[in-house]
Design a protein around this motif. Structure first.
Motif: not given
Length: 123
Positions: A114-118
């Protein structure tokens, strides 16, 4: 504003922390080489590996590699997973993720990514 990028490797099925023990030394070496933080002294690398293997072999959450740097290897408390966290460009992670997939697949470890960007405000 700083971009924070994470790629999560969620362990699935019977795969658990103990499953990572045989491949952890390779995972750590890949990370340290990719981010340019390979210790000059073999003993220091061995210490990082042994600290984590002690927990992994007991099927416990290990420390990971959380030192200051471009990318960190984090094992969260509440889930059977680990993630790579970068405070810079997404490109920093792509190469490591590809190599981790190779290592995990080669060991028969089941996982999902799972990829996530913040965005983080550092002020």
């Amino acid at each position: 504003m700083m971009k924070v990028v994470c790629t999560h490797f969620v362990l699935k099925g019977k795969s658990n922390y103990k499953s990572l023990a045989p491949v952890f030394p390779d995972m750590l070496k890949v990370l340290l080489e990719e981010i340019g933080q390979m210790p000059e002294e073999e003993e220091i690398l061995h210490m990082y590996i042994e600290l984590n293997l002690a927990d992994l072999s007991q099927n416990r959450k290990p420390e990971g590699y959380n030192r200051k740097g471009k990318v960190r290897l984090v094992f969260p408390m509440e889930r059977k997973e680990f993630y790579l966290k970068s405070y810079e460009k997404v490109g920093d992670l792509k190469s490591i993720v590809a190599k981790y997939r190779e290592i995990l697949d080669g060991a028969g470890i089941k996982y999902e990514i799972h990829d996530e960007e913040n965005y983080m405000d550092l002020n």
